[in-house]
Design an enzyme around this catalytic site. Sequence first.
Site, short mmCIF file in Angstrom:
data_model
loop_
_atom_site.label_atom_id
_atom_site.label_comp_id
_atom_site.label_asym_id
_atom_site.label_seq_id
_atom_site.Cartn_x
_atom_site.Cartn_y
_atom_site.Cartn_z
CB VAL A 1 -62.10 135.90 55.84
CG1 VAL A 1 -62.83 134.65 56.32
CG2 VAL A 1 -61.00 136.29 56.83
N PRO B 1 -64.69 134.02 46.63
CG PRO B 1 -64.27 133.93 44.32
CD PRO B 1 -65.20 134.51 45.33
CG ASP C 1 -59.63 123.60 52.08
OD1 ASP C 1 -60.80 123.20 52.01
OD2 ASP C 1 -59.26 124.69 51.63
CG HIS D 1 -60.61 127.70 49.72
ND1 HIS D 1 -60.65 126.63 50.59
CD2 HIS D 1 -61.73 128.43 49.98
CE1 HIS D 1 -61.74 126.72 51.34
NE2 HIS D 1 -62.41 127.80 50.99
#
Length: 308
Positions: free
Chosen positions: A117, A120, A147, A174
């Site tokens: 989690v 980055p 996202d 991400h």
Amino acid sequence: MKVSLIGLGKVGSAVAHAIVLKGLADELVLVSRRTEMARSEADDLNHAAGLEEHSVEVRAGGDVDTAGSDVILYCDAAQSKTSDVDRYCAARGNLERLRERIPILAAASPQAICVMVTNPVDVMTWFALQLSGFPQERVFGVGTLLDTARLRRLLSERWSVHASDVRAYVIGEHGEDQVASFSSASLGGEAMKPSDDLASLARQAAESAGKIYRTRGFTNYGIAGATMMILESIRNNRRRTAPVSMRINNYHGVSDVCLSLPAVIGRRGIERVLRPELNEAEQATFHRGAQRIRDVIQTLAPSLVAAS
């Protein structure tokens, strides 16, 4: 099912609370460098659990207490010393913590599924794979799942339909070069053709985290929800399809870097990887994101070798 949650910052605490509310673990072990805080967090969550119909036993512990975990949720992160929204600012500090913990956690729970989690997330997932020695179907990151949820919500408002009926994915990095893959998106079987209108919604989705961060200083509810979708799919073998960060194997010429692709998530972790078609513009963005992740990995890798 035994779940160990590593790290109890804003995100970790939100994840722990969601697990208790949803009853997605039989045993939940909270691991934090702040031992007393972890004990108090466990007490508070046990009080909350007493009000639910399902039973979740919550306790605080150390890395050794995670032994025999079915799922490890890795939320540990170094405290940010900057207000910068850039996820990569924390990469080196978070890697140092990851390097300490993942080998211990992997040895204690050799059959666990490890869900990354911490940001980055693409970089951290790549290093977690190296440090754990686990097969790639059992180490993956939350990636672009949140996202995707943000984009689907905007699209659902645009067309006045429920977000779950929108079949559109955000894949790739991400971060700045995430890919809203409209060339393979649909609504009720009707294709969504890429357009300026859709591109504008994609930009809004990509920028939404930064807006929240600049106001609150963090985001946590959305990422907790995304983590719960993954955990529920593992626990109940739901085989939900979610874009998660994984090691890429020759997708549009990209390999050996972690980025998000839609994957079927079940009791064994990643059970199938889907490979949506991309148009030329989407491929170019995907490649930019891949290069960004590769550059960060190459910058940090020598420090990992030097410490080993």
